[in-house]
Design a protein around this motif. Sequence first.
Motif, mmCIF file in Angstrom:
data_model
loop_
_atom_site.group_PDB
_atom_site.id
_atom_site.type_symbol
_atom_site.label_atom_id
_atom_site.label_comp_id
_atom_site.label_asym_id
_atom_site.label_seq_id
_atom_site.Cartn_x
_atom_site.Cartn_y
_atom_site.Cartn_z
ATOM 1 N N THR A 76 0.878 -1.214 -0.158
ATOM 2 C CA THR A 76 0.159 -0.080 -0.137
ATOM 3 C C THR A 76 0.855 1.282 -0.042
ATOM 4 O O THR A 76 0.649 2.201 -0.744
ATOM 5 C CB THR A 76 -1.017 -0.063 1.111
ATOM 6 N N SER A 80 1.068 3.667 -3.061
ATOM 7 C CA SER A 80 0.378 4.915 -2.905
ATOM 8 C C SER A 80 1.581 6.042 -3.080
ATOM 9 O O SER A 80 1.286 7.235 -3.573
ATOM 10 C CB SER A 80 0.053 5.256 -1.353
ATOM 11 N N ARG A 83 1.624 6.637 -6.730
ATOM 12 C CA ARG A 83 0.497 7.385 -7.328
ATOM 13 C C ARG A 83 0.458 8.865 -6.683
ATOM 14 O O ARG A 83 -0.242 9.660 -7.472
ATOM 15 C CB ARG A 83 -0.744 6.774 -6.608
ATOM 16 N N ARG A 87 -0.869 12.415 -8.828
ATOM 17 C CA ARG A 87 -1.770 13.381 -8.250
ATOM 18 C C ARG A 87 -1.574 14.668 -8.081
ATOM 19 O O ARG A 87 -2.176 15.907 -8.500
ATOM 20 C CB ARG A 87 -1.947 12.907 -6.535
ATOM 21 N N LEU A 142 -5.429 3.464 -8.863
ATOM 22 C CA LEU A 142 -6.228 3.233 -7.425
ATOM 23 C C LEU A 142 -6.722 1.641 -7.773
ATOM 24 O O LEU A 142 -6.811 0.800 -6.587
ATOM 25 C CB LEU A 142 -7.398 3.970 -7.355
ATOM 26 N N LEU A 145 -4.164 -0.477 -7.259
ATOM 27 C CA LEU A 145 -3.703 -0.874 -5.760
ATOM 28 C C LEU A 145 -4.860 -1.743 -5.007
ATOM 29 O O LEU A 145 -4.223 -2.717 -4.225
ATOM 30 C CB LEU A 145 -3.831 0.584 -5.318
ATOM 31 N N ASN A 146 -5.851 -1.657 -5.385
ATOM 32 C CA ASN A 146 -7.005 -2.408 -4.705
ATOM 33 C C ASN A 146 -6.887 -3.811 -5.073
ATOM 34 O O ASN A 146 -6.925 -4.733 -4.486
ATOM 35 C CB ASN A 146 -8.270 -2.120 -4.934
ATOM 36 N N TYR A 199 -4.271 5.485 4.681
ATOM 37 C CA TYR A 199 -2.877 5.812 4.189
ATOM 38 C C TYR A 199 -3.092 6.612 2.952
ATOM 39 O O TYR A 199 -2.417 7.554 2.574
ATOM 40 C CB TYR A 199 -2.035 4.765 3.978
ATOM 41 N N ARG A 200 -3.790 6.136 1.915
ATOM 42 C CA ARG A 200 -3.963 6.564 0.623
ATOM 43 C C ARG A 200 -4.627 8.050 0.916
ATOM 44 O O ARG A 200 -4.021 9.042 0.200
ATOM 45 C CB ARG A 200 -4.873 5.884 -0.256
ATOM 46 N N GLU A 201 -5.666 8.188 1.688
ATOM 47 C CA GLU A 201 -6.250 9.562 2.082
ATOM 48 C C GLU A 201 -5.264 10.610 2.631
ATOM 49 O O GLU A 201 -5.156 11.664 2.153
ATOM 50 C CB GLU A 201 -7.355 9.411 2.746
ATOM 51 N N ARG A 203 -1.900 10.452 2.252
ATOM 52 C CA ARG A 203 -0.742 10.857 1.365
ATOM 53 C C ARG A 203 -1.540 11.714 0.220
ATOM 54 O O ARG A 203 -0.817 12.686 -0.125
ATOM 55 C CB ARG A 203 -0.243 9.736 0.563
ATOM 56 N N GLN A 204 -2.795 11.650 -0.011
ATOM 57 C CA GLN A 204 -3.310 12.511 -0.990
ATOM 58 C C GLN A 204 -3.655 13.860 -0.230
ATOM 59 O O GLN A 204 -3.387 14.871 -0.790
ATOM 60 C CB GLN A 204 -4.747 11.925 -1.480
#
Length: 502
Positions: A76, A80, A83, A87, A142, A145-146, A199-201, A203-204
């Motif tokens: 992850t 991320s 990604r 972003r 994404l 990633l999933n 973690y994704r959120e 980092r974004q």
Amino acid sequence: MHELSLRFHLERKTGGLSRIIERGTKGIETIVRFTILNTFPTFIEFLLTAIIFWRGYGFSYLAVTAVTVWLYIWFTVKASDWRISIRRTMNNSDTDANTKAIDSLLNFETVKYFGNEEMEAKRFDQSMARYEKAATSVWTSLGWLNFGQGVIFGLGTTVMLVISGLSVLNGHQTVGDFVFINAMLLQLSVPLNFIGFVYREIRQGLTDIEEMFDLLEVKPEVVDAPDAKELVIGKGAISFKNVHFAYDPARPILKGISFEVPAGKTVAVVGPSGAGKSTLSRLLYRFYDVQSGTITIDNQDLRTVTQKSLRKVIGMVPQDTVLFNDTIAYNIRYGRPSASEGEVTTAAEIAQISDFIRHLPEGFETKVGERGLKLSGGEKQRVAIARTVLKAPPVLILDEATSALDTTTEREIQAALDIVSKNRTTLVIAHRLSTVIGADEIIVLKSGAIAERGTHADLLAQNGLYASMWNRQREATQAEEHLKQVRENDDLGVVNRLAPAN
């Protein structure tokens, strides 16, 4: 943003700036929500699941769980981080598109003048195309990633269920144990997926707030000295002493300017475009600091007093008056927000705009539109004068306040300005010399230095730069008035020819 210096705001792009702030504040809200409110309970759930597997079924189950969770989190984090660059590209495209849209709408009339609606739409579409491509990549990545997360968790689940199934066949566990382990793994998948999402959120969110924090790290160019004091205003005498200034070190603007504006007197500064006239008002407001020399008010160096106390005693009527998209009353009261309705009305009368306002259906509550575009140039200038009257400053700056107006309106506005500047220390920066005839002293700037100084009569007698400028402007004014008279006569002749005979 209001703490930053004028140089920053002259270089800004309003649409992009607002989008950066909007994304940044949302990013902070996301980070705070997930890190404080959701993450801790999830780790507690991991810990309890690990303890149950270890105490109930042995170390092998704990080891598989730990390896699965570690691989899941490692994948992850790596995915991320990959990604994030996508972003950033999406954010840059979004900022660029918003900048172009806001800039185009703010300059609506210019777009219409040149018929460039299609060009503006195309520029916006190009930015949005880059945003669309980046946004598609964000969601595609994404999906990968999933998918990777599902594969890792699926492998971990398969290994644990195989171990449990073999134990059931060997009689070491019951079918109930197998079902319980499967249920626990399903229970574990929820916080595990949530950790990946968090973690994704985060980092974004960090990516979204990067540019906003870059803004917060911009240092103001002009700051109060640590021991700055309040400006104590007495008579309001202004003094420029050997002032040198340059926006760019390679291009000096002011070269050793020295002059005084005595208390209650009017001094005008004239000269060709680019001579440094408007720079004087910016320095007096302390939008910039001088490179050398001093500017004082009542013998107090502007660099030793607080900016707030300095700007409180100075009133400005600029050439290009930009009003807030609110009522006339709001824009006049902006000079002193605590003013009563009676004081606002009095200020409007002094600025000679009260009659115009009374004839409006909504009076003082009339909306002026974006940047005051519903009002004419002369009406906006009168509102600006009323606003300054309400502020009642002891020092007044008139920065080419009538240069953009026609001759008739200029005379009307000048009459209002004469009333406002009476008994006030006034610095007039003028393009039209007819507006400064009555000044106590006129200073002629040329290439950042004082070329001539004296009264109107003195300067005409010198027959120098001022006299040359005066003669050119007088000839232009006479030509304008002659042309106006010719048109009026032509119109009258047409009316006479069309009128029926007696």
